[in-house]
Design an enzyme around this catalytic site. Sequence first.
Site, PDB file in Angstrom:
ATOM      1  CG  ASP A 102      54.691  26.703  68.090  1.00 39.30           C
ATOM      2  OD1 ASP A 102      53.560  26.622  68.598  1.00 39.30           O
ATOM      3  OD2 ASP A 102      55.232  27.790  67.824  1.00 39.30           O
ATOM      4  CG  ASP A 103      50.573  25.973  66.718  1.00 42.32           C
ATOM      5  OD1 ASP A 103      50.623  26.134  67.948  1.00 42.32           O
ATOM      6  OD2 ASP A 103      50.331  26.898  65.929  1.00 42.32           O
ATOM      7  CB  CYS A 150      52.557  30.029  71.944  1.00 38.27           C
ATOM      8  SG  CYS A 150      52.053  29.499  70.299  1.00 38.27           S
ATOM      9  NE  ARG A 164      55.804  27.900  73.157  1.00 41.35           N
ATOM     10  CZ  ARG A 164      56.480  27.118  72.303  1.00 41.35           C
ATOM     11  NH1 ARG A 164      57.758  26.858  72.519  1.00 41.35           N
ATOM     12  NH2 ARG A 164      55.886  26.614  71.245  1.00 41.35           N
ATOM     13  CE  LYS A 187      56.322  30.136  69.939  1.00 45.08           C
ATOM     14  NZ  LYS A 187      55.015  29.816  69.357  1.00 45.08           N
ATOM     15  CG  HIS A 212      56.087  32.907  72.387  1.00 44.96           C
ATOM     16  ND1 HIS A 212      55.125  32.407  71.537  1.00 44.96           N
ATOM     17  CD2 HIS A 212      55.805  34.241  72.520  1.00 44.96           C
ATOM     18  CE1 HIS A 212      54.303  33.368  71.166  1.00 44.96           C
ATOM     19  NE2 HIS A 212      54.694  34.488  71.749  1.00 44.96           N
ATOM     20  CB  SER A 261      54.881  32.804  67.018  1.00 47.48           C
ATOM     21  OG  SER A 261      54.381  32.184  68.174  1.00 47.48           O
ATOM     22  CG  HIS A 279      53.235  28.865  64.989  1.00 44.98           C
ATOM     23  ND1 HIS A 279      53.040  29.923  64.133  1.00 44.98           N
ATOM     24  CD2 HIS A 279      52.620  29.212  66.157  1.00 44.98           C
ATOM     25  CE1 HIS A 279      52.346  30.868  64.751  1.00 44.98           C
ATOM     26  NE2 HIS A 279      52.070  30.459  65.975  1.00 44.98           N
ATOM     27  CG  ASP A 332      52.864  24.938  71.634  1.00 45.60           C
ATOM     28  OD1 ASP A 332      52.374  24.153  70.798  1.00 45.60           O
ATOM     29  OD2 ASP A 332      53.098  26.136  71.372  1.00 45.60           O
ATOM     30  CG  ASN A 333      49.198  25.317  71.297  1.00 48.37           C
ATOM     31  OD1 ASN A 333      49.927  26.196  71.752  1.00 48.37           O
ATOM     32  ND2 ASN A 333      49.038  25.148  69.993  1.00 48.37           N
ATOM     33  CE  LYS A 369      48.174  28.820  68.471  1.00 45.37           C
ATOM     34  NZ  LYS A 369      49.269  29.235  67.578  1.00 45.37           N
TER      35      LYS A 369
END
Length: 464
Positions: free
Chosen positions: A39-40, A78, A82, A131, A133, A156, A214, A266-267, A282
Amino acid sequence: MQAMKWNRRQFLAGAVTAASAAASFAADRPFNVVLIYCDDLGYGDLGCYGSKIRTPHIDKLASEGVRFTNFYSANPVCSPSRAALLTARYPTRVGVPRVLFPTSQDGLPASETTLAQVLKAKGYRTMCVGKWHLGHLPEYLPTRRGFDEYFGIPYSNDMNPRPLLHVTQEKIEVIEEQATLETLTPRYTGQAIRFIDGSKGSPFFLYMPHTYPHIPLAASERFRGKSPLGTYGDVVEELDWSVGEVLAALKRNGLEENTLVLFSSDNGPWYQGSPGLLRGRKGMTYEGGVREPFIARLPGRVAKGRVCHGIASTMDLLPTIAKLCGASLPKLPLDGIDIWPMLAGEKEEIAREALLYFDDVHLQCARLRQWKIHIARYNSAAYSPAPPGGRRNLPLASPELYNLLDDPAESYDVAAGNPSVVAELLVRIDRIMKTFPEHIQKDYVDTKAVQTLSTPAGQVPRVF
């Protein structure tokens, strides 16, 4: 000449025999799939992508498989990213164009088919650890989307309350009302290993979407303060440890040779972390917001120690995995393609339609081959105060064109020298957008009709 003809026939016969053997092997012993999704995590945050953060296990995974340099998320934030990963469809198609919150009453629609459901139909055991989300209400949890079991936080870690859940088909158990951030990575890792240890007799799909890096960042005592690059470095090094533990569990159970392991994010990075040499972070449709690390390993099948520069997307994983595992594809039109020839080293690139870059419902960019076109941009930077009149997506007075092979930082607009490329991309965008839901098409048409923001250069100012 006869010898040459005989050799060619022999080669073709050998290829057919090898293909038959592979198909037979797949039929007798289905492939397992482990998908680790950070994540991130930034494009420049791993050792094998140039970082000074110590990631020996992930680097080893890359050396034993293939590492991509042009791999894309379908969105720079996010929830949409996904949704696209699990459905092989743009988030603007599936109804998840923006981030979901604890107050949200919706999630990924039941009309969409997930990768877990595709594999579940083939008899796979499935688990999601981390996670989610894609909706926190019971009807949207992973156990309603093809997963047998779920352990993790439903959104998150900066959202409250942040319950740590253990969900099965029978019940939803709240392990902690407010999850202890320092323990998340070790607990996720323990759950993943438990699932692997219990799956030796059945093909399985483990989806492991980590909470980190994240913000807010937290590492366990074992890793806290150990990285010279601060807490962010501690967190990434603990994620690397987790990858090593999962790989060790596969090896210990004799599953290493028959398990496709995939690693991505994810990003792009948020306030910390590195996009490498890419522009943006992001929440932006510059490359730094959507181009991600991607590594794949399947011994004997995925080309070892290779770097692939071809274009691929998270949306390609569902059709690729389905093909490998002999599963049926969803009937809905997919935006992803089968990239197995790129993984196997048979092809460097696969012809595909232009990739679109959305932020929320707004189309801002598209990529085709080495070319990336920008057609719209917000009037303020991501995560900055909105300007008077509010944040708006505005068309550029003139499209910007970048040759990403020569200019991955998107610093030099070459539209003026390549009018035919600009024209081709605009035609492709118009054609693709006609396949989207009506409200997405309307936003695209309405944006084009808006008067561009006036500046001395006659263009929308660059915000990053």
